[in-house]
Design a protein around this motif. Structure first.
Motif, PDB file in Angstrom:
ATOM      1  N   ALA A  33      60.982  48.376 -65.486  1.00 62.23           N
ATOM      2  CA  ALA A  33      61.932  47.837 -64.505  1.00 62.23           C
ATOM      3  C   ALA A  33      62.260  46.385 -64.817  1.00 62.23           C
ATOM      4  CB  ALA A  33      61.366  47.976 -63.088  1.00 62.23           C
ATOM      5  N   PHE A  37      66.074  45.544 -65.632  1.00 58.16           N
ATOM      6  CA  PHE A  37      66.771  44.652 -64.712  1.00 58.16           C
ATOM      7  C   PHE A  37      67.096  43.328 -65.399  1.00 58.16           C
ATOM      8  CE2 PHE A  37      64.518  46.965 -61.046  1.00 58.16           C
ATOM      9  CZ  PHE A  37      65.596  47.825 -60.848  1.00 58.16           C
ATOM     10  N   LEU A  42      70.645  44.367 -61.535  1.00 56.70           N
ATOM     11  CA  LEU A  42      70.062  45.284 -60.557  1.00 56.70           C
ATOM     12  C   LEU A  42      70.855  46.571 -60.371  1.00 56.70           C
ATOM     13  CD1 LEU A  42      68.757  42.842 -57.819  1.00 56.70           C
ATOM     14  CD2 LEU A  42      67.615  43.717 -59.843  1.00 56.70           C
ATOM     15  N   LYS A  67      64.832  52.109 -54.451  1.00 61.22           N
ATOM     16  CA  LYS A  67      65.055  51.117 -55.502  1.00 61.22           C
ATOM     17  C   LYS A  67      64.728  49.717 -54.970  1.00 61.22           C
ATOM     18  CE  LYS A  67      68.875  49.303 -58.164  1.00 61.22           C
ATOM     19  NZ  LYS A  67      70.251  49.540 -58.602  1.00 61.22           N
ATOM     20  N   ILE A  71      62.443  46.751 -56.595  1.00 61.72           N
ATOM     21  CA  ILE A  71      62.949  45.388 -56.821  1.00 61.72           C
ATOM     22  C   ILE A  71      62.063  44.371 -56.117  1.00 61.72           C
ATOM     23  CG2 ILE A  71      64.873  43.824 -56.319  1.00 61.72           C
ATOM     24  CD1 ILE A  71      66.715  46.327 -56.690  1.00 61.72           C
ATOM     25  N   VAL A 115      65.782  38.900 -62.158  1.00 64.92           N
ATOM     26  CA  VAL A 115      65.544  39.693 -60.954  1.00 64.92           C
ATOM     27  C   VAL A 115      65.438  38.769 -59.745  1.00 64.92           C
ATOM     28  CG1 VAL A 115      63.949  41.258 -59.777  1.00 64.92           C
ATOM     29  CG2 VAL A 115      64.472  41.613 -62.197  1.00 64.92           C
ATOM     30  N   THR A 118      68.843  37.273 -58.783  1.00 65.54           N
ATOM     31  CA  THR A 118      69.726  38.240 -58.136  1.00 65.54           C
ATOM     32  C   THR A 118      69.267  38.549 -56.720  1.00 65.54           C
ATOM     33  OG1 THR A 118      70.241  39.178 -60.303  1.00 65.54           O
ATOM     34  CG2 THR A 118      70.804  40.504 -58.379  1.00 65.54           C
TER      35      THR A 118
END
Length: 192
Positions: A33, A37, A42, A67, A71, A115, A118
Motif C-alpha cells: 500500500a 499510494f 490514493l 480503503k 489509508i 500518503v 494527501t
C-alpha cells in the motif's frame, strides 16, 4: 497416531504459525500500500494493493474493512506526530513564533510522505480534520500579535494551506526545498 485417511491432529504450534503468517501478510499489505499510494496516489484500489502484496482481497479486507481504514493505518503514526508538533506550537508562549516555526516543519514532513500529504489536504479522515482544526487555532492564536491578518480563520487555513499542498501533489512536485518555499508563501499569505 492417526488412522489412514484422517487428518493429523493440530499441534500446539499451529496457532502461532497462523499468527506469524498473519503478521507477514500484514507487513506485505502495508508495504504494498505504501509503495502503490506513493507511486500513484490514493486512487489505488484495494485489489491492486492485494495483488502487489501477493495476498487475496479477503486477506486485506479482513484487517482493513475499507480503503480508508488502510489509508489511516499508513498515515496514523505520522498524523499523531504532526498533532504533537501542532500542540507544541499552540503551547508556545509566542503564538506567532510558534506558527513561524511550525509551517516550514509541516511542509517538510508532508514533502516526505505522499500518503500523509494527501490525507492532510483532503481532511476527510477524522484525525486529519482534527489536525487542520488545530492549525486553524494556531493561526487564530497568532492574530493578537498584530503580524497575522485579523480576518484569518479556519476557512483560510483550508483554502490557502491545503490548496497549496493539493497543487504540489497534483503537479507531482516532491522536492523538499520547493515545499519549504511554498510553506513560506503560505506564511506570507497570512501576514498582516
Amino acid at each position: 497416531m492417526t488412522s489412514p485417511g484422517s487428518s493429523p491432529r493440530p499441534t500446539g504450534s499451529e496457532p502461532s504459525h497462523r499468527r506469524l503468517d498473519a503478521r507477514r501478510n500484514h507487513e506485505k499489505i502495508i508495504a504494498a500500500a505504501r509503495e502503490l499510494f506513493g507511486e500513484h496516489g490514493l486512487q489505488v484500489t484495494v485489489p491492486q494493493v492485494a495483488e502487489r502484496a501477493g495476498v487475496g482481497r479477503a486477506t486485506v479486507y479482513r484487517s482493513y474493512p475499507s480503503k480508508d481504514d488502510l489509508i489511516l493505518a499508513l498515515a496514523r503514526e505520522q498524523l499523531q506526530a504532526l498533532e504533537r508538533l501542532t500542540l507544541t506550537a499552540l503551547d508556545s508562549a509566542d503564538a506567532y513564533q510558534g506558527l513561524r516555526d511550525y509551517v516550514p516543519e509541516l511542509f517538510e514532513r508532508l514533502a516526505q510522505d505522499r500518503v500523509l500529504a494527501t490525507v492532510f489536504f483532503e481532511a476527510r479522515l477524522s484525525p486529519a480534520g482534527h489536525l487542520l482544526d488545530l492549525v486553524g487555532r494556531l493561526v487564530e492564536a497568532a492574530i493578537p500579535s498584530g503580524r497575522i491578518r485579523a480576518d484569518a480563520d479556519q476557512l483560510d487555513v483550508r483554502v490557502v494551506l491545503c490548496g497549496t499542498v493539493r497543487q504540489l501533489i497534483a503537479l507531482d512536485q516532491w522536492d523538499p526545498a520547493l515545499w519549504r518555499r511554498y510553506g513560506e508563501m503560505v506564511l506570507n499569505a497570512f501576514h498582516a
